[in-house]
Motif scaffolding. Structure first.
Motif, PDB file in Angstrom:
ATOM      1  N   LEU A  25      13.310  17.626  12.354  1.00 54.25           N
ATOM      2  CA  LEU A  25      11.874  17.813  12.128  1.00 54.25           C
ATOM      3  C   LEU A  25      11.477  17.385  10.720  1.00 54.25           C
ATOM      4  CD1 LEU A  25      11.131  21.186  13.940  1.00 54.25           C
ATOM      5  CD2 LEU A  25      10.311  18.910  14.561  1.00 54.25           C
ATOM      6  N   SER A  26      12.310  17.728   9.746  1.00 53.35           N
ATOM      7  CA  SER A  26      11.968  17.334   8.375  1.00 53.35           C
ATOM      8  C   SER A  26      12.080  15.832   8.209  1.00 53.35           C
ATOM      9  CB  SER A  26      12.848  18.059   7.355  1.00 53.35           C
ATOM     10  OG  SER A  26      14.182  17.621   7.453  1.00 53.35           O
ATOM     11  N   ALA A  27      13.063  15.201   8.876  1.00 51.65           N
ATOM     12  CA  ALA A  27      13.187  13.746   8.808  1.00 51.65           C
ATOM     13  C   ALA A  27      11.991  13.074   9.451  1.00 51.65           C
ATOM     14  CB  ALA A  27      14.487  13.292   9.474  1.00 51.65           C
ATOM     15  N   CYS A  28      11.563  13.585  10.598  1.00 56.02           N
ATOM     16  CA  CYS A  28      10.388  13.017  11.260  1.00 56.02           C
ATOM     17  C   CYS A  28       9.144  13.214  10.416  1.00 56.02           C
ATOM     18  CB  CYS A  28      10.187  13.656  12.632  1.00 56.02           C
ATOM     19  SG  CYS A  28      11.447  13.163  13.816  1.00 56.02           S
ATOM     20  N   ALA A  29       9.046  14.358   9.775  1.00 55.71           N
ATOM     21  CA  ALA A  29       7.872  14.619   8.938  1.00 55.71           C
ATOM     22  C   ALA A  29       7.820  13.663   7.775  1.00 55.71           C
ATOM     23  CB  ALA A  29       7.899  16.056   8.437  1.00 55.71           C
ATOM     24  N   SER A  30       8.979  13.339   7.169  1.00 60.96           N
ATOM     25  CA  SER A  30       8.969  12.438   6.027  1.00 60.96           C
ATOM     26  C   SER A  30       8.639  11.013   6.448  1.00 60.96           C
ATOM     27  CB  SER A  30      10.309  12.485   5.303  1.00 60.96           C
ATOM     28  OG  SER A  30      11.319  11.959   6.135  1.00 60.96           O
ATOM     29  N   GLN A  31       8.957  10.618   7.679  1.00 59.20           N
ATOM     30  CA  GLN A  31       8.633   9.276   8.141  1.00 59.20           C
ATOM     31  C   GLN A  31       7.152   9.114   8.434  1.00 59.20           C
ATOM     32  OE1 GLN A  31      11.152   8.621  11.458  1.00 59.20           O
ATOM     33  NE2 GLN A  31      13.009   8.499  10.230  1.00 59.20           N
ATOM     34  N   LYS A  32       6.450  10.207   8.595  1.00 62.68           N
ATOM     35  CA  LYS A  32       5.031  10.127   8.901  1.00 62.68           C
ATOM     36  C   LYS A  32       4.187  10.015   7.635  1.00 62.68           C
ATOM     37  CE  LYS A  32       5.228  12.086  13.393  1.00 62.68           C
ATOM     38  NZ  LYS A  32       4.960  11.051  14.324  1.00 62.68           N
ATOM     39  N   ALA A  33       4.802  10.226   6.493  1.00 60.23           N
ATOM     40  CA  ALA A  33       4.069  10.094   5.238  1.00 60.23           C
ATOM     41  C   ALA A  33       3.919   8.622   4.891  1.00 60.23           C
ATOM     42  CB  ALA A  33       4.809  10.817   4.126  1.00 60.23           C
ATOM     43  N   PRO A  34       2.750   8.205   4.489  1.00 59.62           N
ATOM     44  CA  PRO A  34       2.571   6.799   4.118  1.00 59.62           C
ATOM     45  C   PRO A  34       3.509   6.409   2.981  1.00 59.62           C
ATOM     46  CG  PRO A  34       0.469   7.911   4.272  1.00 59.62           C
ATOM     47  CD  PRO A  34       1.539   8.961   4.398  1.00 59.62           C
ATOM     48  N   ALA A  35       4.003   5.206   3.055  1.00 63.43           N
ATOM     49  CA  ALA A  35       4.936   4.696   2.049  1.00 63.43           C
ATOM     50  C   ALA A  35       4.183   3.981   0.931  1.00 63.43           C
ATOM     51  CB  ALA A  35       5.944   3.771   2.711  1.00 63.43           C
ATOM     52  N   THR A  36       2.994   4.451   0.647  1.00 67.24           N
ATOM     53  CA  THR A  36       2.138   3.803  -0.339  1.00 67.24           C
ATOM     54  C   THR A  36       2.816   3.694  -1.700  1.00 67.24           C
ATOM     55  OG1 THR A  36       0.256   4.747   0.821  1.00 67.24           O
ATOM     56  CG2 THR A  36      -0.154   3.847  -1.354  1.00 67.24           C
ATOM     57  N   ALA A  37       3.472   4.761  -2.131  1.00 71.08           N
ATOM     58  CA  ALA A  37       4.124   4.744  -3.442  1.00 71.08           C
ATOM     59  C   ALA A  37       5.268   3.743  -3.464  1.00 71.08           C
ATOM     60  CB  ALA A  37       4.633   6.141  -3.793  1.00 71.08           C
ATOM     61  N   LYS A  80       9.279  -9.886   1.629  1.00 68.71           N
ATOM     62  CA  LYS A  80       9.527  -8.506   2.066  1.00 68.71           C
ATOM     63  C   LYS A  80       8.403  -7.578   1.619  1.00 68.71           C
ATOM     64  CE  LYS A  80      14.359  -8.969   2.870  1.00 68.71           C
ATOM     65  NZ  LYS A  80      15.712  -8.727   2.486  1.00 68.71           N
ATOM     66  N   PHE A  81       7.848  -7.829   0.439  1.00 65.00           N
ATOM     67  CA  PHE A  81       6.700  -7.037  -0.012  1.00 65.00           C
ATOM     68  C   PHE A  81       5.512  -7.236   0.941  1.00 65.00           C
ATOM     69  CE2 PHE A  81       2.676  -7.182  -2.405  1.00 65.00           C
ATOM     70  CZ  PHE A  81       2.543  -5.828  -2.626  1.00 65.00           C
ATOM     71  N   ALA A  82       5.274  -8.493   1.337  1.00 61.10           N
ATOM     72  CA  ALA A  82       4.167  -8.766   2.262  1.00 61.10           C
ATOM     73  C   ALA A  82       4.407  -8.072   3.611  1.00 61.10           C
ATOM     74  CB  ALA A  82       4.015 -10.277   2.450  1.00 61.10           C
ATOM     75  N   ARG A  83       5.663  -8.120   4.081  1.00 62.02           N
ATOM     76  CA  ARG A  83       5.976  -7.453   5.348  1.00 62.02           C
ATOM     77  C   ARG A  83       5.846  -5.935   5.217  1.00 62.02           C
ATOM     78  NH1 ARG A  83      11.621  -9.427   6.793  1.00 62.02           N
ATOM     79  NH2 ARG A  83      11.393  -7.890   8.435  1.00 62.02           N
ATOM     80  N   ALA A  84       6.189  -5.400   4.055  1.00 67.47           N
ATOM     81  CA  ALA A  84       6.032  -3.953   3.824  1.00 67.47           C
ATOM     82  C   ALA A  84       4.558  -3.572   3.858  1.00 67.47           C
ATOM     83  CB  ALA A  84       6.648  -3.563   2.482  1.00 67.47           C
ATOM     84  N   ASN A  85       3.718  -4.407   3.257  1.00 66.59           N
ATOM     85  CA  ASN A  85       2.270  -4.158   3.296  1.00 66.59           C
ATOM     86  C   ASN A  85       1.754  -4.173   4.723  1.00 66.59           C
ATOM     87  OD1 ASN A  85       0.897  -3.490   0.962  1.00 66.59           O
ATOM     88  ND2 ASN A  85       0.988  -5.568   0.178  1.00 66.59           N
ATOM     89  N   GLN A  86       2.244  -5.149   5.500  1.00 68.20           N
ATOM     90  CA  GLN A  86       1.811  -5.252   6.897  1.00 68.20           C
ATOM     91  C   GLN A  86       2.252  -4.015   7.682  1.00 68.20           C
ATOM     92  OE1 GLN A  86      -0.237  -7.544   8.071  1.00 68.20           O
ATOM     93  NE2 GLN A  86      -0.261  -6.458  10.026  1.00 68.20           N
TER      94      GLN A  86
END
Length: 128
Positions: A20-32, A63-69
């Motif tokens: 559950l904690s792993a799933c919760a962390s994957q739902k956070a935006p990777a903006t940082a 890879k940065f562009a793909r991460a943004n996408q």
């Protein structure tokens, strides 16, 4: 009758909590993560990686562009992974550029030393 906790029940509870904690962390935006990778790519470009480590910089930018996408598509896990890879490749590109500049500077110093030695040898020969 009191409920008894068995080892399998405790293990299942712990595993469930971890999942559950792993799933919760994957739902956070990777903006940082994406922002950090962007800064790393820009830093590598400013260090001269476009000329001195073009393949690594190009890979980091892709890879940065793909991460943004992935971030736009709300695939935060993929965005985080790609951002981490882009950051690593940008740091590699920056390191290669810095190393190439240092090697070039060392070569220039060695050439200056060689020229000075030749001039000293000529001056010493003329004074004999």
């Amino acid at each position: 009758m009191s409920p008894r906790l068995t080892l399998p029940a405790v293990a299942a509870t712990v595993v469930s909590a971890l999942l559950l904690s792993a799933c919760a962390s994957q739902k956070a935006p990777a903006t940082a993560d994406v922002a950090v990778s962007q800064a790393a790519v820009e830093s590598a470009a400013q260090a001269g990686a476009a000329e001195l480590a073009p393949a690594e910089l190009t890979s980091a930018r892709e890879k940065f562009a793909r991460a943004n996408q992935a971030l736009k598509e709300r695939d935060y896990k993929l965005a985080s992974e790609l951002a981490t890879q882009a950051q690593a490749e940008a740091k590699l590109a920056q390191s290669k550029a810095t190393s190439a500049k240092a090697t070039s500077a060392a070569d220039a110093v060695q050439e200056n030393i060689r020229v000075l030695r030749e001039e000293l040898d000529r001056a010493n020969s003329a004074n004999k």
